[in-house]
Design an enzyme around this catalytic site. Structure first.
Site, PDB file in Angstrom:
ATOM      1  N   TYR A 135      12.373  -6.001  -4.762  1.00  0.00           N
ATOM      2  CA  TYR A 135      13.586  -6.279  -5.138  1.00  0.00           C
ATOM      3  C   TYR A 135      13.963  -7.656  -4.832  1.00  0.00           C
ATOM      4  O   TYR A 135      14.782  -8.404  -5.445  1.00  0.00           O
ATOM      5  CB  TYR A 135      14.729  -5.441  -4.554  1.00  0.00           C
ATOM      6  N   LYS A 202       2.532   1.545   3.428  1.00  0.00           N
ATOM      7  CA  LYS A 202       1.011   1.288   2.978  1.00  0.00           C
ATOM      8  C   LYS A 202       0.509   0.302   3.947  1.00  0.00           C
ATOM      9  O   LYS A 202      -0.146  -0.449   3.534  1.00  0.00           O
ATOM     10  CB  LYS A 202       1.085   0.900   1.584  1.00  0.00           C
ATOM     11  N   ASP A 250       0.297   7.070  -0.169  1.00  0.00           N
ATOM     12  CA  ASP A 250      -0.357   7.961  -1.032  1.00  0.00           C
ATOM     13  C   ASP A 250      -0.503   9.180  -0.411  1.00  0.00           C
ATOM     14  O   ASP A 250      -0.324  10.252  -0.939  1.00  0.00           O
ATOM     15  CB  ASP A 250      -1.704   7.332  -1.552  1.00  0.00           C
ATOM     16  N   ASP A 274      11.372   4.053  -4.460  1.00  0.00           N
ATOM     17  CA  ASP A 274      11.599   4.336  -5.818  1.00  0.00           C
ATOM     18  C   ASP A 274      10.636   5.682  -6.107  1.00  0.00           C
ATOM     19  O   ASP A 274      11.016   6.526  -6.933  1.00  0.00           O
ATOM     20  CB  ASP A 274      11.467   3.257  -6.510  1.00  0.00           C
TER      21      ASP A 274
END
Length: 383
Positions: A135, A202, A250, A274
């Site tokens: 963003y 991540k 993941d 998101d």
């Protein structure tokens, strides 16, 4: 009489339709709970296509001035053209008002035929950082002078291996942004008797942005909530009410499918949040039943998580459930919990009655598809 002013933006596309269905439900829920003792006072402010038609601006300063002094507001979806046109109005408002926490509660509704085996075990609240990461990303197209200068700097000064023809972007993640988001998630979990907060990142690959988010999250728990939180490794010997843990992004997608009961409150970066919130919503009925709020420390802006849906705008096909349930979040946050529960029970009853909008009818055997207006009326009748 106690009146709560709620500033609202009608929104683009299906916005007017879902608003017409939602407002009567919220007003009726308050009236049923409190009679004439409490009331929502709705005041419209302009943004999007309606604002452009009426005053020649997509995001008028008058609207920004009103929201700057507001406590609560609601909005419908606003149009964001892909690849052209004005900057995202949604992102602009989130950044101008520092609405750093995007909060999305996700739970199962009885009767929805989910693609997973145990959707009834899904009951999570996602806290998504709302002002950083992609963003606040900076990017330059392949072949532009800006991209060339940045790549030249990275290659010559930092010895980074970057293809000279690459498009290139930078995503900032800060200690301030990460810590305040995790702080809000932990406070919510403690206030609502939740069992865990999971930091999703991540960091195995991006150690100094995503990995830093995780590290800063654990620091918040240690520094501010040491008497109330413990890590997973401390669970066997600890008796504190809240577990703080982390998962690689993941792996988390697999985990919420296989063992949703193990996850409660999730705190994560913008892009991860998101993806993850939309994936979770798909297990329990889709975006039509997904409420949300974007919060700063002073303003809460409640909104549906779906977009403007231009392909069905004006056709009475939209699901007003997301906006209605966002209104329930507002009612709960201002302390009108009885009215909030009236809304949720009415939505549950409408789904159980199997007269639902088309997006839900495809997930409920024996159901009858109705329009946006009629589905709102079904929910209203259950109030």
């Amino acid at each position: 009489m106690v009146q709560q002013t709620v500033y609202f933006i009608e929104g683009d596309g299906i916005g007017p339709e879902v608003w017409a269905a939602a407002r009567p439900v919220l007003d009726a829920a308050v009236q049923r709970a409190y009679g004439k003792a409490k009331k929502l006072a709705w005041e419209e402010v302009l943004a999007g296509q309606k604002a452009f038609r009426e005053v020649g601006e997509y995001l008028p300063q008058a609207t920004m001035d009103v929201l700057a002094g507001a406590r609560v507001a609601m909005k419908g979806p606003l149009q964001t053209p892909v690849g052209k046109g004005f900057r995202s109005l949604n992102v602009t408002m989130r950044q101008v008002f520092d609405l750093y926490a995007c909060v999305r509660p996700i739970r199962y509704f009885q009767g929805i035929e989910s693609p997973v085996k145990r959707p009834d075990l899904v009951d999570m609240v996602v806290f998504r950082e709302n002002t950083e990461d992609v963003y606040a990303g900076i990017e330059y197209a392949s072949g532009t002078p800006e991209a060339k200068r940045l790549i030249d700097f990275l290659r010559s000064e930092l010895k980074a291996e970057v293809d000279a023809a690459a498009g290139i972007g930078i995503k900032p993640i800060t200690q301030l942004g990460s810590k305040r988001l995790v702080d809000k998630a932990i406070r919510f979990a403690l206030d609502n008797n939740r069992s865990s907060v999971t930091l999703v990142h991540k960091g195995n690959i991006m150690k100094y942005t995503e990995g830093a988010f995780m590290n800063w999250g654990y620091e918040v728990a240690r520094e501010r909530f040491a008497d109330q939180t413990m890590t997973e490794s401390e669970q066997e010997s600890g008796d504190k009410p809240l577990v703080i843990k982390d998962r690689i992004a993941d792996a988390m997608f697999q985990a919420v499918l296989q063992a949703p009961q193990d996850y409660d409150v999730i705190a994560t970066t913008n892009l991860n949040g998101d993806y993850l919130s939309d994936a979770l919503v798909a297990q329990v009925g889709g975006l039509g039943l997904a409420p949300g709020v974007n919060k700063s420390d002073s303003l809460a802006l409640y909104e549906p998580t779906h977009g403007t849906a231009p392909t069905i705008a004006g056709q009475d096909k939209a699901n007003p459930g997301s906006l209605i349930l966002s209104g329930a979040m507002l009612l709960e946050d201002i302390g009108w919990t009885e009215a909030a529960e009236n809304v949720r029970q009415a939505v549950d009853a409408a789904i159980a009655g199997k007269r639902v909008t088309g997006d839900l009818a495809g997930q409920i055997t024996g159901s009858t598809a109705v329009g946006c207006k009629e589905f709102g009326e079904v929910i209203l009748a259950n109030i």
